[in-house]
Scaffold this motif. Structure first.
Motif, PDB file in Angstrom:
ATOM      1  N   ILE E  50      35.928  23.411  42.651  1.00 25.50           N
ATOM      2  CA  ILE E  50      34.813  24.266  42.255  1.00 25.50           C
ATOM      3  C   ILE E  50      33.610  23.979  43.148  1.00 25.50           C
ATOM      4  O   ILE E  50      33.333  22.826  43.469  1.00 25.50           O
ATOM      5  N   ARG E  51      32.916  25.027  43.582  1.00 24.56           N
ATOM      6  CA  ARG E  51      31.693  24.841  44.371  1.00 24.56           C
ATOM      7  C   ARG E  51      30.675  24.057  43.559  1.00 24.56           C
ATOM      8  O   ARG E  51      30.483  24.338  42.358  1.00 24.56           O
ATOM      9  N   GLN E  53      27.621  24.431  43.434  1.00 23.40           N
ATOM     10  CA  GLN E  53      26.641  25.368  42.875  1.00 23.40           C
ATOM     11  C   GLN E  53      27.096  25.941  41.532  1.00 23.40           C
ATOM     12  O   GLN E  53      26.276  26.420  40.747  1.00 23.40           O
ATOM     13  N   GLU E  54      28.405  25.952  41.315  1.00 21.22           N
ATOM     14  CA  GLU E  54      28.916  26.596  40.110  1.00 21.22           C
ATOM     15  C   GLU E  54      29.477  25.596  39.106  1.00 21.22           C
ATOM     16  O   GLU E  54      29.953  25.985  38.035  1.00 21.22           O
ATOM     17  N   ARG E  57      27.850  25.615  35.616  1.00 22.80           N
ATOM     18  CA  ARG E  57      28.197  26.836  34.877  1.00 22.80           C
ATOM     19  C   ARG E  57      29.550  26.706  34.175  1.00 22.80           C
ATOM     20  O   ARG E  57      29.706  27.028  33.006  1.00 22.80           O
ATOM     21  N   TRP E  73      22.212  20.788  41.994  1.00 20.48           N
ATOM     22  CA  TRP E  73      22.766  22.056  41.559  1.00 20.48           C
ATOM     23  C   TRP E  73      22.918  22.133  40.050  1.00 20.48           C
ATOM     24  O   TRP E  73      22.766  23.196  39.451  1.00 20.48           O
TER      25      TRP E  73
END
Lengths: 291, 291, 291, 291, 291, 291
Positions: E50-51, E53-54, E57, E73
């Motif tokens: 998973i990035r 940045q995400e 989330r 992030w």
């Protein structure tokens, strides 16, 4: 600065093709890993490398006068710019980029309407939201930081909106294209004030003419042959009608020289016919530009 | 051996460009990593790969009859040879090599005279000594085994004399060009006795002619178009005067075919004018040689 | 399927050259690392990548209609197919492949007869057995899974039968070529039933014509020049006689334009003579095909 | 600057091995392609990357306090420095570098005396001149800018003096080693004034101790096993005597734990014997340093 | 699924370091270019790439139970998750990532307050907006699609907020760090419900313990030596007090074996002292984990 | 030659793993691209690189005394040799190679019996023929020169027998494993006469012992900790029973040192328990060999 045009080269997937296209059109653009400024051998131009996603923003704002980027991103940002012309990079591997709706290969999604309530990941958030909202399908669209295909494979979202040329990466990941949402080609865009400036507009049009001449010559070749005078009509009639053939007399002879331009594919068809019709000394030569 | 010419290909930065230049000129030179002897498809020639620094030495001594190397190194060694002609590799990235005096970006050195008493590192010891001695500036010149830029960065010496094309490596290291000491281009040199031998001289001149024809064709293209008879004069007057245009009649028509040679840069200027003047079927094609 | 030709591209050493040859001939063949199926932009053809060793087998069996492979492997398998034509890849580096008998550099083997009772390793078992049996020399031939040269270096066998172009790998390993057993060139072969089918035969012949036109143009160039009317005969007489020169009048002048096709090697000889004979504006341009 | 040691890392063939050696010894040296200054995580040291050919010059001149370079180059330049110790990089691939006299494989040169009047190319001009002059053999020694082996292959000189580890490149080029002129190992050298400064000398000695401890541990391993009390003497007697084994009691048992250090090669011999003598639970573990 | 933990590996700059860290901790994570799913040899875990940045989330949303990502992030997205612990990748090259405000090297910007009214490009839009708004400095923050440094070089914006470790790329581009806005380290985060589930929490804690043990062992080594009984106190007093040394009797002797753990840097200091104090048979060996 | 063992290293997929295994076992094998002879630092051994397919042939024939190859190929050739032991390369990525029957993903083949009359391509012709003939299923087995998977994709045959580790390439090509026909592991084989020679047998057994010790240590580590005397029993009871733990007294204390060997996977389970039981100063260190 007057008499100086600031031009945006799209960074990324179109970058090399654009530099090569400028080269064929008579401009040497040099991109160095040591510098962010591409050089160009034209004292009336400077270049910048700009992401396609941001090209519209910087052209609208007059940071640059003109640039090339995919129409998808220009419209995503709803940039207020002039679209000068399409630049269809025509090589076989350069089909138009298609933005497609993609779901898992074994899902039951048949169309956009089956995604009501779903989460959709995409880099093109604005367009995707507008697309579903116009159809009154409530969805949750979220920005994807890349590797978008992995997200639907991994179950991180229900579907994605992704760009593809041939669909082969999508298939290779066990995914399925539900439908196509938009086709996009590169466009040459200009700032509105720059377009109103006569010198800048002429310069932009010169660039557009030469780039399009080089694109037109891709996969095109010149064919030249000699033929007896009485066969000229038959021979010219099998040549593609794209341009009239150039026919000239040969010295001390009733033979003629015939010269024409056609695509490589047409050559495959034409040559066996030309041989039958008595053409001789057929040669094929490469072209750089067709205007 | 009579009727056999021994030719020196410069090893290193000019190596690939020279092999490519021979290829364009009709000779296949094959350099294999398994062998020091380059092959050439000409039964009257043999090749050797030789460092530019040593080319003059071996041509002077008749180990080889002729060869290509930078004029900088030929003059460094003060070799007693014939300079047949310059070989200006004309591509944009092939500006003349410049030997420059370089100091630290934040030093106070304004000119050579500010270096009295200093230590200068360079690969070109002989030239550098002569340069400073002619100006009566006492300096300590010492041979540098490469990575010369690092030496002034590191404080191992006060200044360097180094070769550069664009100066970008120098700037990237925080260094500054004080002044240029010499420009150098590749030259084709010959042994004096070989040059006096008629067969060898003719062979060397054949090579020089063909290599120069290929260099002349770099960045040059052919342009061909059709035009009505009454526009020919106007059209030919906008074409560059490098060579007269070739104009011929078309069959059964009062149109003419016009063909000319020009640089890619001129094409950028000329095409918009040709369109305005009524030329049709304009095509551009690549050239290998211009004699 | 009617009106569909199945064609075999040889996998391995000829693969890239064949794809490039099709490209020059007007067909885009795309080989992807993600797929075993090469694509081709001709709706009347499909392609398969097939090992040269197996090409004959699959053509004979009609799994494919036609294909290209070395004659060595076609004959090794004694496949019952039609040989349409040779495809001599004529570039310098593409000498015919030679199957040679190789022994250790310091062995006493002078000829095949010195190998009675010996063990010979080779990939070409059938041919090698037939070769020695026809000469009544009893040998033990065994299949080699590659790295065949290593086997005789290592003493794993007494001699090998191996393919080579220049012999340089053999020499580099301290081995020696005893004698050449067979020369092999690529051939275009067709299935017998496919060849009897008129549509398929015409398609195969179209492919053969275009591929051969592209091969013929390798290392060939076009030469064009202007000459005064009274020099035309002298000039055309020094041009190679491969094809008649095309001569045409120039507009408003008693000069003529002369155009001819020749090999790059001939250009080396011809240009100095043309200059002496008064030709002007000589240019050389590249060719794609010669029919 | 007081309490700051300037150290020279040899650029080139020893560079990576030296950085790795420092790493094993507890110092992180970071060499970046963006910077000429290697970083080091020791607030009492700075590093410079220096060519081995120039190390002696800069140590002698106190540009740096100490550094590592081959003894060949230190002696070539007859630098007036302190040799602190040899640094024998002991891995199998790190045999001492040997400077050898090399002639063509088929020449008649049997020894240096057969080269009277000959031209000899080498990078080590000073040493070579002294070598031949001490033996009263008149030769012409000239500096070679690299690719020295090619020169004798190509007939540019009669013999060369070149460095080699295994001689395999020389053999691969069809050349022959006439005799060895000098063996060279890396040495740690120090400036005389720095060596006289107590703080600097202690720092240099600390570096020397740790680097040598790491070198000593190369190819060495630790071996640990359990044994019944009555077998300890027999077992320790088969262990190499490099260091005494460490023997300790086990808890609630009359068994003992035996631990020793040896080379990997000795392990090959020792393990079968230990098994026969009743050792159990034998494990081998890697070592970083041996002091 | 009960008794199954879904774990997120951060894609990108931390990816390889995280896989290697899991390997040292006893888990083989295999990332294949053919598949988006990393494999792991633990039947109680699955992994996703998973990035960073995400990551927040997907952990917040329970798509995964836990994962590793930079705190920058996690906080950018203001994800509602549990921060289990920091994971300080301690190797020298792994300094904390710093988000810095960067302007052109020759601009007059001294602090954030000089940017009122300016346009700032960054990937970290939320944080940057909050930062300036808390200080009442009105700025236009816009999202940058990468190559952020180029934007300030190119004049596409006035300043950027960008991440860096050493600042060297920034300097190499002629830019200047105005000030540091935030430091970020990787953190292990968990979903709140997963953390409340006893089985999942124990599993997450097991992973945290082992990963931290492996990180703690980086740059740490074991040192073992023998010493006479009367020197033990002196010797143990110079060892770092991180852990008590392990001291044990040797068999049939009044010598003792001393074993301790320390960083490689401390070894540099300690070894010269140990030699002076009479320690013998000193060896250093590598460690995998320290708990 | 007496007291000299000729050993075969398998060329290809096991080559690097075998060289690395010898290195861990104390032998440096050096494979150079310039030479077919691998070097080895043991004066009693020579090595040859041999294809696995041919290993059995050369061992049977005494060209070499012993070697390592997959059991699949040894049995394919029905070589008459001694199998000394299995060499299970135990790393995760080194699962046993499986020869599987593979058909198109969408075919109806459920088992071997569905292939009566079919054509099967494989490199393992002998085994495949025997397999089907034992089951009285008539098939046409033909030798495949590589790229075997492509053949069934391309419709060149009905099924294939191919080797795989994980099956992922097969799946990626849209193929399906029908069933597994044989599992294969590498084996160390010896010539019968060599095995009967006492010196050679002892040498082969020494090699086998050391290689197996190195394989046994893969993924194994040493764990060492201190514990109060009253916790030793509890602690040792949670350690894996592979080997007894080594327990020794600490100096001037009632604590004990506990040391044990286990797999990395067991460490994951054990460490949380050891912490709960009061162990301190736990360290994990790597191992080279376990005997």
């Amino acid at each position: 600065m007057s008499n100086m045009l600031k031009f945006g080269i799209p960074k990324g997937s179109l970058e090399n093709a654009t530099v090569e296209l400028f080269k064929k059109s008579g401009w040497q653009v040099s991109i160095s890993s040591r510098s962010y400024f591409p050089g160009i051998d034209d004292s009336e131009m400077t270049c910048k490398l700009i992401r396609p996603q941001e090209m519209g923003r910087y052209v609208e704002r007059a940071t640059i006068d003109a640039g090339i980027a995919g129409r998808d991103w220009v419209s995503e940002n709803q940039s207020d710019v002039v679209e000068v012309c399409e630049m269809v990079y025509s090589k076989v591997s350069r089909r138009p980029a298609r933005w497609v709706l993609v779901a898992n290969g074994d899902s039951n999604v048949k169309g956009p309407e089956d995604l009501a309530g779903a989460t959709i990941a995409t880099e093109l958030v604005g367009f995707t939201k507008r697309y579903f909202s116009e159809r009154n399908i409530p969805v949750n669209v979220e920005f994807s930081w890349g590797a978008t295909e992995a997200k639907v494979v991994d179950g991180l979202c229900d579907a994605i909106v992704e760009v593809t040329e041939t669909g082969s990466t999508i298939k290779a990941n066990g995914l399925r294209i539900v439908c196509e949402l938009m086709e996009s080609v590169p466009v040459l865009i200009a700032n509105k004030a720059s377009w109103a400036d006569p010198w800048k507009r002429e310069k932009i049009e010169q660039i557009a003419t030469l780039l399009k001449s080089s694109l037109a010559a891709e996969n095109m070749v010149g064919l030249k042959m000699n033929a007896p005078g009485d066969k000229v009509e038959a021979i010219t009639s099998v040549l593609p009608s794209l341009k009239n053939a150039t026919v000239s007399h040969l010295y001390n002879s009733d033979w003629l020289s015939i010269e024409s331009v056609m695509s490589e594919k047409e050559v495959r068809r034409v040559i066996p016919e030309l041989i039958k019709l008595g053409a001789e000394g057929i040669i094929e030569y490469p072209l750089n530009k067709i205007i």
